[in-house]
Write an enzyme that holds these catalytic residues in place. Structure first.
Site, PDB file in Angstrom:
ATOM      1  N   ILE A  12       1.037  -1.056   0.095  1.00  0.00           N
ATOM      2  CA  ILE A  12      -0.106  -0.187  -0.054  1.00  0.00           C
ATOM      3  C   ILE A  12       0.927   1.208  -0.164  1.00  0.00           C
ATOM      4  CG2 ILE A  12      -1.842   1.297   0.996  1.00  0.00           C
ATOM      5  CD1 ILE A  12      -2.629  -1.420   2.563  1.00  0.00           C
ATOM      6  N   THR A 124      -6.471  -0.751  10.903  1.00  0.00           N
ATOM      7  CA  THR A 124      -7.045  -1.690  10.001  1.00  0.00           C
ATOM      8  C   THR A 124      -8.273  -2.133  10.520  1.00  0.00           C
ATOM      9  OG1 THR A 124      -7.073  -4.108   9.240  1.00  0.00           O
ATOM     10  CG2 THR A 124      -5.658  -3.487  11.328  1.00  0.00           C
ATOM     11  N   ASP A 125      -9.343  -2.384   9.698  1.00  0.00           N
ATOM     12  CA  ASP A 125     -10.734  -2.977  10.121  1.00  0.00           C
ATOM     13  C   ASP A 125     -10.788  -4.131  10.891  1.00  0.00           C
ATOM     14  OD1 ASP A 125     -10.070  -4.826   8.414  1.00  0.00           O
ATOM     15  OD2 ASP A 125     -12.034  -4.683   7.209  1.00  0.00           O
ATOM     16  N   GLU A 126      -9.519  -4.739  10.887  1.00  0.00           N
ATOM     17  CA  GLU A 126      -9.371  -5.978  11.718  1.00  0.00           C
ATOM     18  C   GLU A 126      -9.451  -5.792  13.410  1.00  0.00           C
ATOM     19  OE1 GLU A 126      -6.891  -9.088  10.292  1.00  0.00           O
ATOM     20  OE2 GLU A 126      -6.946  -8.376   8.103  1.00  0.00           O
ATOM     21  N   TYR A 148      -1.967 -10.417  14.769  1.00  0.00           N
ATOM     22  CA  TYR A 148      -1.798  -9.194  14.086  1.00  0.00           C
ATOM     23  C   TYR A 148      -2.679  -8.346  14.233  1.00  0.00           C
ATOM     24  CZ  TYR A 148      -2.549  -6.288   9.895  1.00  0.00           C
ATOM     25  OH  TYR A 148      -2.892  -5.069   9.189  1.00  0.00           O
ATOM     26  N   LYS A 152      -2.103  -4.546  15.975  1.00  0.00           N
ATOM     27  CA  LYS A 152      -2.573  -3.351  15.552  1.00  0.00           C
ATOM     28  C   LYS A 152      -3.554  -2.364  16.208  1.00  0.00           C
ATOM     29  CE  LYS A 152      -2.011  -1.979  11.611  1.00  0.00           C
ATOM     30  NZ  LYS A 152      -0.716  -1.089  10.974  1.00  0.00           N
ATOM     31  N   ARG A 271      -7.906 -21.452   9.350  1.00  0.00           N
ATOM     32  CA  ARG A 271      -6.885 -20.717  10.094  1.00  0.00           C
ATOM     33  C   ARG A 271      -7.648 -20.473  11.648  1.00  0.00           C
ATOM     34  NH1 ARG A 271      -6.706 -14.596   7.866  1.00  0.00           N
ATOM     35  NH2 ARG A 271      -5.071 -15.140   6.874  1.00  0.00           N
ATOM     36  N   GLY A 273      -9.072 -18.953  14.855  1.00  0.00           N
ATOM     37  CA  GLY A 273      -9.630 -17.682  15.289  1.00  0.00           C
ATOM     38  C   GLY A 273      -9.963 -17.094  13.948  1.00  0.00           C
TER      39      GLY A 273
HETATM   40  P1  NAD Z   1       3.445  -4.953   3.308  1.00  0.00           P
HETATM   41  O1  NAD Z   1       3.393  -5.943   4.276  1.00  0.00           O
HETATM   42  O2  NAD Z   1       2.910  -4.917   2.000  1.00  0.00           O
HETATM   43  O3  NAD Z   1       4.501  -3.768   3.724  1.00  0.00           O
HETATM   44  C1  NAD Z   1       4.700  -3.418   4.863  1.00  0.00           C
HETATM   45  C2  NAD Z   1       5.839  -2.571   4.476  1.00  0.00           C
HETATM   46  O4  NAD Z   1       6.725  -2.062   5.948  1.00  0.00           O
HETATM   47  C3  NAD Z   1       7.139  -3.302   4.114  1.00  0.00           C
HETATM   48  O5  NAD Z   1       7.786  -2.387   2.947  1.00  0.00           O
HETATM   49  C4  NAD Z   1       8.175  -3.575   5.071  1.00  0.00           C
HETATM   50  O6  NAD Z   1       9.468  -3.513   4.555  1.00  0.00           O
HETATM   51  C5  NAD Z   1       7.798  -2.321   6.115  1.00  0.00           C
HETATM   52  N1  NAD Z   1       8.316  -2.707   7.457  1.00  0.00           N
HETATM   53  C6  NAD Z   1       7.898  -3.670   8.241  1.00  0.00           C
HETATM   54  N2  NAD Z   1       8.404  -3.511   9.528  1.00  0.00           N
HETATM   55  C7  NAD Z   1       9.171  -2.333   9.237  1.00  0.00           C
HETATM   56  C8  NAD Z   1       9.860  -1.610  10.244  1.00  0.00           C
HETATM   57  N3  NAD Z   1      10.218  -2.256  11.551  1.00  0.00           N
HETATM   58  N4  NAD Z   1      10.522  -0.382  10.299  1.00  0.00           N
HETATM   59  C9  NAD Z   1      10.402   0.144   8.744  1.00  0.00           C
HETATM   60  N5  NAD Z   1       9.600  -0.525   7.784  1.00  0.00           N
HETATM   61  C10 NAD Z   1       9.089  -1.719   7.958  1.00  0.00           C
HETATM   62  O7  NAD Z   1       1.965  -4.255   4.062  1.00  0.00           O
HETATM   63  P2  NAD Z   1       0.672  -3.263   3.290  1.00  0.00           P
HETATM   64  O8  NAD Z   1      -0.447  -4.535   3.117  1.00  0.00           O
HETATM   65  O9  NAD Z   1       1.182  -2.614   2.365  1.00  0.00           O
HETATM   66  O10 NAD Z   1       0.088  -2.564   4.637  1.00  0.00           O
HETATM   67  C11 NAD Z   1       0.514  -1.215   4.860  1.00  0.00           C
HETATM   68  C12 NAD Z   1      -0.213  -0.887   5.950  1.00  0.00           C
HETATM   69  O11 NAD Z   1      -1.679  -0.897   5.939  1.00  0.00           O
HETATM   70  C13 NAD Z   1      -0.069  -1.817   7.353  1.00  0.00           C
HETATM   71  O12 NAD Z   1       0.112  -0.846   8.558  1.00  0.00           O
HETATM   72  C14 NAD Z   1      -1.437  -2.893   7.468  1.00  0.00           C
HETATM   73  O13 NAD Z   1      -1.647  -3.009   8.870  1.00  0.00           O
HETATM   74  C15 NAD Z   1      -2.457  -1.960   6.997  1.00  0.00           C
HETATM   75  N6  NAD Z   1      -3.334  -2.216   6.331  1.00  0.00           N
HETATM   76  C16 NAD Z   1      -3.219  -3.344   5.214  1.00  0.00           C
HETATM   77  C17 NAD Z   1      -4.579  -3.733   4.773  1.00  0.00           C
HETATM   78  C18 NAD Z   1      -4.300  -4.740   3.596  1.00  0.00           C
HETATM   79  O14 NAD Z   1      -5.213  -5.325   3.021  1.00  0.00           O
HETATM   80  N7  NAD Z   1      -3.061  -4.964   3.154  1.00  0.00           N
HETATM   81  C19 NAD Z   1      -5.735  -3.386   5.038  1.00  0.00           C
HETATM   82  C20 NAD Z   1      -5.813  -2.489   6.079  1.00  0.00           C
HETATM   83  C21 NAD Z   1      -4.629  -1.957   6.766  1.00  0.00           C
HETATM   84  P1  TYD Z   2      -5.792 -12.800   3.899  1.00  0.00           P
HETATM   85  O1  TYD Z   2      -5.428 -11.983   2.345  1.00  0.00           O
HETATM   86  O2  TYD Z   2      -4.581 -13.067   4.601  1.00  0.00           O
HETATM   87  O3  TYD Z   2      -6.340 -11.198   4.509  1.00  0.00           O
HETATM   88  P2  TYD Z   2      -6.911 -11.259   6.133  1.00  0.00           P
HETATM   89  O4  TYD Z   2      -6.645 -12.161   6.747  1.00  0.00           O
HETATM   90  O5  TYD Z   2      -5.995  -9.870   6.678  1.00  0.00           O
HETATM   91  O6  TYD Z   2      -8.659 -10.752   6.050  1.00  0.00           O
HETATM   92  O7  TYD Z   2      -7.083 -13.374   3.863  1.00  0.00           O
HETATM   93  C1  TYD Z   2      -8.282 -13.039   3.222  1.00  0.00           C
HETATM   94  C2  TYD Z   2      -9.287 -14.237   3.346  1.00  0.00           C
HETATM   95  O8  TYD Z   2      -8.817 -15.162   2.637  1.00  0.00           O
HETATM   96  C3  TYD Z   2      -9.270 -14.352   4.964  1.00  0.00           C
HETATM   97  O9  TYD Z   2     -10.872 -14.775   5.282  1.00  0.00           O
HETATM   98  C4  TYD Z   2      -8.506 -15.766   4.821  1.00  0.00           C
HETATM   99  C5  TYD Z   2      -8.601 -16.199   3.530  1.00  0.00           C
HETATM  100  N1  TYD Z   2      -7.620 -17.002   2.965  1.00  0.00           N
HETATM  101  C6  TYD Z   2      -7.915 -18.271   2.603  1.00  0.00           C
HETATM  102  O10 TYD Z   2      -8.996 -18.933   2.259  1.00  0.00           O
HETATM  103  N2  TYD Z   2      -6.582 -19.169   2.161  1.00  0.00           N
HETATM  104  C7  TYD Z   2      -5.567 -18.548   1.940  1.00  0.00           C
HETATM  105  O11 TYD Z   2      -4.208 -19.337   1.643  1.00  0.00           O
HETATM  106  C8  TYD Z   2      -5.459 -17.218   2.467  1.00  0.00           C
HETATM  107  C9  TYD Z   2      -3.875 -16.368   2.293  1.00  0.00           C
HETATM  108  C10 TYD Z   2      -6.141 -16.546   3.035  1.00  0.00           C
END
Ligand code: NAD
Ligand code: TYD
Length: 350
Positions: A12, A124-126, A148, A152, A271, A273
């Site tokens: 992101i 995050t919504d989680e 996680y 958060k 998974r 929980g």
């Molecule tokens: P990602 O795992 O793709 O990237 C995380 C980035 O943070 C990486 O570039 C990593 O190198 C960096 N990082 C990790 N630990 C670090 C540290 N100690 N110091 C400096 N950099 C560090 O994550 P993402 O999916 O891009 O998520 C970004 C943010 O959005 C996170 O805070 C996550 O909780 C939040 N978020 C993600 C989602 C989703 O669906 N992916 C949804 C809602 C919120």
């Molecule tokens: P994920 O992409 O891990 O996001 P989050 O756990 O943050 O919602 O998972 C999205 C949904 O997909 C979640 O309900 C778990 C499910 N999932 C599977 O069924 N199989 C998989 O291999 C993965 C990674 C996720």
């Protein structure tokens, strides 16, 4: 605006940096502080990293010295840096607590000493946990149910406390599940798209009927850009995609898009929980004037096309990265060995 973006080399964060450099042009300077964990990829920003108003610093948000250097002269901060994968958090990885809680503390302390215009904490919504019916508002109680989301939630409330206690102008965002280009192939959509391209099994947890709301990453990036100006200090904003679906439906759409057979679907042990459903009420953000625009079908088509065109980006991870392969074996080895073509029992609500 001189903006510190942490975690800007991840999924992101890199989409956000591209967005803000486009939208604000010469009006912004961006400093990206990133530890470059397994989830980062410097290639995510290859198209912008030569720009004079972009600077990369390799460093850790838990390191006060690195944070001090990176925040020098910054007017605003957006903290994306985090450990982000629920399944890895369930393997007992302490880095979730280190980065997602202590790292937030180090950033907030520096922001408090220095004084900034805005500090956006990407939550995050989680943090709300699971909801059977209706949608979470920003007033809903937090009930995180895996390491996680619990870490958060710690970062989320710590950020709020710096507003309440010290007046640091913190804005907290809680977005739903993101998808789009540059997402590391461990999360549902990029894992299933890349597995399907290779005719590999798609491991669906439990009965495949858990519900997520899907937010296109570019809509998320635009929302954060918007909130840098419009967000009120001390406030929380939900950011939703408005696209709720069961995982099985998402999986079928991925397969249809790639013209692959449903026989690739494997139901595997759930998974622990596993939150049954996430759903966000994003009307507070809508009242401020922002709504996500991307319909899931068009966002998914773009995403699938991106993974098809960018095998140079994901094949090295999936085929050559020993740590990724080890993770995949740990996470899916036994699960796939005992998988079936019909739904498994969901983990249930404990
Ligand atoms: P990602 O795992 O793709 O990237 C995380 C980035 O943070 C990486 O570039 C990593 O190198 C960096 N990082 C990790 N630990 C670090 C540290 N100690 N110091 C400096 N950099 C560090 O994550 P993402 O999916 O891009 O998520 C970004 C943010 O959005 C996170 O805070 C996550 O909780 C939040 N978020 C993600 C989602 C989703 O669906 N992916 C949804 C809602 C919120
Ligand atoms: P994920 O992409 O891990 O996001 P989050 O756990 O943050 O919602 O998972 C999205 C949904 O997909 C979640 O309900 C778990 C499910 N999932 C599977 O069924 N199989 C998989 O291999 C993965 C990674 C996720």
């Amino acid at each position: 605006m001189k903006l510190l973006v942490t975690g800007g080399s991840g999924f992101i964060g890199s989409n956000f940096i591209r967005q803000i450099l486009e939208s604000r042009g010469d009006g912004v300077r961006v400093v990206n502080l990133d530890k470059l964990t397994y989830a980062a990829n410097p290639a995510n920003l290859a198209d912008v990293d030569q720009r004079p108003n972009y600077q990369f610093i390799h460093g850790d948000i838990t390191d006060p010295e690195a944070v001090r250097t990176a925040m020098e002269g910054c007017t605003d901060v957006v903290n994306f840096a985090a450990e982000t994968h629920v399944d890895r958090s369930l393997l007992g990885d302490a880095s979730f607590i280190e980065t997602d809680v202590r790292g937030v503390f180090v950033l907030l302390e520096e922001a408090r000493k220095r004084g900034v215009r805005r500090f956006i904490q990407i939550s995050t919504d989680e943090v709300y946990g699971t909801i059977a019916e209706g949608s979470f508002t920003e007033e809903s109680p937090l009930n995180p149910r895996n390491p996680y989301s619990a870490s958060k939630a710690g970062g989320d409330r710590l950020a709020y406390s710096y507003w309440a206690s010290y007046g640091v102008p913190v804005v907290i965002t809680r977005a739903s599940n993101n998808y789009g280009p540059y997402q590391y192939p461990e999360k549902l959509i990029p894992l299933f798209v890349t597995n399907a391209i290779d005719d590999q099994p798609l491991p669906l947890y439990g009965d495949g009927r858990n519900v997520r709301d899907w937010l296109y990453v570019r809509d998320h990036a635009a929302a954060i850009d918007f909130l840098l100006d419009a967000g009120e200090p001390g406030e929380v904003y939900n950011i939703a995609g408005g696209n709720e679906a069961e995982n099985i439906e998402i999986t079928r759409q991925v397969l249809r898009e790639l013209k692959k057979p449903e026989s690739l679907i494997r139901f595997v042990n759930d998974r622990p929980g596993h939150d049954r459903r996430y759903s966000l009420d994003a009307s507070k953000l809508a009242r401020l004037g922002f709504a996500s625009r991307t319909a899931f079908q068009s966002g998914l088509s773009e995403t699938v096309a991106w993974y098809r065109n960018r095998e140079d980006w994901w094949r090295p991870v999936k085929e050559k990265d020993a740590a990724y392969r080890e993770y995949y074996r740990t996470q899916y080895g036994d699960r796939l060995a005992t998988s079936s073509a019909t739904a498994k029992e969901p983990a249930g609500r404990r």
